[in-house]
Design an enzyme around this catalytic site. Sequence first.
Site, PDB file in Angstrom:
ATOM      1  N   LYS A 293      -5.466  -5.649  -4.548  1.00 37.06           N
ATOM      2  CA  LYS A 293      -5.460  -4.820  -5.766  1.00 37.06           C
ATOM      3  C   LYS A 293      -6.359  -3.598  -5.608  1.00 37.06           C
ATOM      4  O   LYS A 293      -6.028  -2.502  -6.051  1.00 37.06           O
ATOM      5  CB  LYS A 293      -6.003  -5.647  -6.946  1.00 37.06           C
ATOM      6  CG  LYS A 293      -4.938  -6.226  -7.836  1.00 37.06           C
ATOM      7  CD  LYS A 293      -5.606  -7.045  -8.882  1.00 37.06           C
ATOM      8  CE  LYS A 293      -5.112  -6.737 -10.263  1.00 37.06           C
ATOM      9  NZ  LYS A 293      -5.659  -7.691 -11.245  1.00 37.06           N
TER      10      LYS A 293
ATOM     11  N   GLY B 112     -11.394   2.319  18.603  1.00 35.97           N
ATOM     12  CA  GLY B 112     -11.770   0.914  18.486  1.00 35.97           C
ATOM     13  C   GLY B 112     -10.885   0.192  17.481  1.00 35.97           C
ATOM     14  O   GLY B 112      -9.964   0.778  16.903  1.00 35.97           O
ATOM     15  N   VAL B 113     -11.188  -1.094  17.289  1.00 30.64           N
ATOM     16  CA  VAL B 113     -10.454  -1.875  16.290  1.00 30.64           C
ATOM     17  C   VAL B 113     -11.232  -1.806  14.980  1.00 30.64           C
ATOM     18  O   VAL B 113     -12.307  -2.398  14.864  1.00 30.64           O
ATOM     19  CB  VAL B 113     -10.284  -3.347  16.748  1.00 30.64           C
ATOM     20  CG1 VAL B 113      -9.594  -4.166  15.671  1.00 30.64           C
ATOM     21  CG2 VAL B 113      -9.518  -3.408  18.054  1.00 30.64           C
TER      22      VAL B 113
ATOM     23  N   HIS C 156      -8.375  -1.455   5.814  1.00 34.44           N
ATOM     24  CA  HIS C 156      -8.712  -2.770   6.345  1.00 34.44           C
ATOM     25  C   HIS C 156      -9.203  -3.657   5.205  1.00 34.44           C
ATOM     26  O   HIS C 156     -10.022  -3.216   4.398  1.00 34.44           O
ATOM     27  CB  HIS C 156      -9.787  -2.640   7.427  1.00 34.44           C
ATOM     28  CG  HIS C 156     -10.101  -3.942   8.064  1.00 34.44           C
ATOM     29  ND1 HIS C 156      -9.233  -4.569   8.933  1.00 34.44           N
ATOM     30  CD2 HIS C 156     -11.155  -4.768   7.925  1.00 34.44           C
ATOM     31  CE1 HIS C 156      -9.756  -5.719   9.310  1.00 34.44           C
ATOM     32  NE2 HIS C 156     -10.909  -5.874   8.702  1.00 34.44           N
TER      33      HIS C 156
ATOM     34  N   ASN D  74       0.835  -1.215   0.000  1.00 35.74           N
ATOM     35  CA  ASN D  74       0.000   0.000   0.000  1.00 35.74           C
ATOM     36  C   ASN D  74       0.865   1.258   0.000  1.00 35.74           C
ATOM     37  O   ASN D  74       0.547   2.229  -0.696  1.00 35.74           O
ATOM     38  CB  ASN D  74      -0.957  -0.007   1.196  1.00 35.74           C
ATOM     39  CG  ASN D  74      -2.206  -0.822   0.920  1.00 35.74           C
ATOM     40  OD1 ASN D  74      -3.040  -0.434   0.109  1.00 35.74           O
ATOM     41  ND2 ASN D  74      -2.314  -1.978   1.563  1.00 35.74           N
TER      42      ASN D  74
ATOM     43  N   MET E 214       0.246  -3.074  12.325  1.00 42.07           N
ATOM     44  CA  MET E 214      -0.532  -3.994  13.154  1.00 42.07           C
ATOM     45  C   MET E 214      -0.473  -3.591  14.625  1.00 42.07           C
ATOM     46  O   MET E 214       0.233  -4.197  15.415  1.00 42.07           O
ATOM     47  CB  MET E 214      -0.017  -5.427  12.979  1.00 42.07           C
ATOM     48  CG  MET E 214      -0.113  -5.925  11.561  1.00 42.07           C
ATOM     49  SD  MET E 214      -1.812  -5.892  10.952  1.00 42.07           S
ATOM     50  CE  MET E 214      -1.587  -6.418   9.265  1.00 42.07           C
ATOM     51  N   ARG E 215      -1.176  -2.540  14.970  1.00 42.56           N
ATOM     52  CA  ARG E 215      -1.122  -2.074  16.350  1.00 42.56           C
ATOM     53  C   ARG E 215      -2.278  -1.108  16.593  1.00 42.56           C
ATOM     54  O   ARG E 215      -2.556  -0.265  15.738  1.00 42.56           O
ATOM     55  CB  ARG E 215       0.214  -1.336  16.527  1.00 42.56           C
ATOM     56  CG  ARG E 215       0.465  -0.794  17.897  1.00 42.56           C
ATOM     57  CD  ARG E 215       1.121  -1.801  18.783  1.00 42.56           C
ATOM     58  NE  ARG E 215       1.662  -1.164  19.971  1.00 42.56           N
ATOM     59  CZ  ARG E 215       2.361  -1.817  20.876  1.00 42.56           C
ATOM     60  NH1 ARG E 215       2.624  -3.084  20.723  1.00 42.56           N
ATOM     61  NH2 ARG E 215       2.804  -1.192  21.952  1.00 42.56           N
TER      62      ARG E 215
HETATM   63  C1  GAR Z   1      -3.163  -4.995   3.840  1.00 43.98           C
HETATM   64  O1  GAR Z   1      -3.965  -6.021   3.285  1.00 43.98           O
HETATM   65  C2  GAR Z   1      -3.949  -4.211   4.865  1.00 43.98           C
HETATM   66  O2  GAR Z   1      -5.289  -4.038   4.506  1.00 43.98           O
HETATM   67  C3  GAR Z   1      -3.821  -5.092   6.083  1.00 43.98           C
HETATM   68  O3  GAR Z   1      -2.480  -5.505   6.058  1.00 43.98           O
HETATM   69  C4  GAR Z   1      -2.036  -5.603   4.713  1.00 43.98           C
HETATM   70  C5  GAR Z   1      -0.734  -4.832   4.562  1.00 43.98           C
HETATM   71  O4  GAR Z   1      -0.191  -5.026   3.296  1.00 43.98           O
HETATM   72  N1  GAR Z   1      -4.148  -4.386   7.284  1.00 43.98           N
HETATM   73  C6  GAR Z   1      -4.854  -4.931   8.282  1.00 43.98           C
HETATM   74  O5  GAR Z   1      -5.250  -6.080   8.268  1.00 43.98           O
HETATM   75  C7  GAR Z   1      -5.134  -3.987   9.439  1.00 43.98           C
HETATM   76  N2  GAR Z   1      -6.195  -4.499  10.271  1.00 43.98           N
HETATM   77  P1  GAR Z   1       0.982  -4.079   2.772  1.00 43.98           P
HETATM   78  O6  GAR Z   1       2.048  -4.043   3.873  1.00 43.98           O
HETATM   79  O7  GAR Z   1       1.474  -4.810   1.551  1.00 43.98           O
HETATM   80  O8  GAR Z   1       0.403  -2.734   2.468  1.00 43.98           O
END
Ligand code: GAR
Length: 221
Positions: A175, A146-147, A112, A17, A93-94
């Site tokens: 994608k 919240g989460v 998300h 991303n 992730m936090r």
């Molecule tokens: C992505 O799919 C994002 O939506 C997810 O982690 C991945 C990171 O990918 N995030 C979560 O699940 C947050 N709850 P990336 O490091 O290739 O961008």
Amino acid sequence: MKRRVKLGVLVSGSGSNLQSIIDHIEKGLLDAEIRMIISNNPEAYALVRARKHGIPYTVLEYRDFGTREDFDRKVIEVFNASGVELVIMAGFMRILSPSFLNAFPMRIMNIHPALLPSFPGMHAQKKAFDYGVKFSGCTVHFADDGVDTGPIIIQAIVPLYDHDSDETLAQRILKEEHRIYPKAIQLYAEEKLEVAGRKVRVKDHKQTDPHPLHNPPLVNF
Ligand code: GAR
């Protein structure tokens, strides 16, 4: 010259991303500049991407901080010193502490990999796959305490097919993440996002996809 919104990006892993945001900026599609990337993981591939594009980054490891508050205080300090206006959580992730949320009120975005409010938390793609939904997708929202609960800015709908695995679904969702995250940031840069309670209105928004979607499709029915 157009105003460029100054981003601070939080990463933990691959950073695809982050890469999409960089690519949209470099193509002139996103009026933003990345002032600072912070990773809690020194091995994150996102840092290879940062180096390749000459973007400054800082590694902050949790184990070097006593509490979550201490960690977040350092993140705030680093972002403020870099002039960051908008914080982008890109696979970070936090959960954020109240002091972090207060430091950037409605100025933290998260992505998300599910159609919130369905399947918040970790492993969202697998949860959607295991549940047997016909559509899942991804959501960009403002972070709150919240989460994955904050006001929703933009969502993309992604179908599941019978031949899918949770991995093929995750790839299809990713994608779309790469499309909607830069768009959400661009809407912010254009000052088009108006937040009222849980609702985020997009100014001058023209509805272009009015059709309901069906999966399986309703052909001649
Ligand atoms: C992505 O799919 C994002 O939506 C997810 O982690 C991945 C990171 O990918 N995030 C979560 O699940 C947050 N709850 P990336 O490091 O290739 O961008």
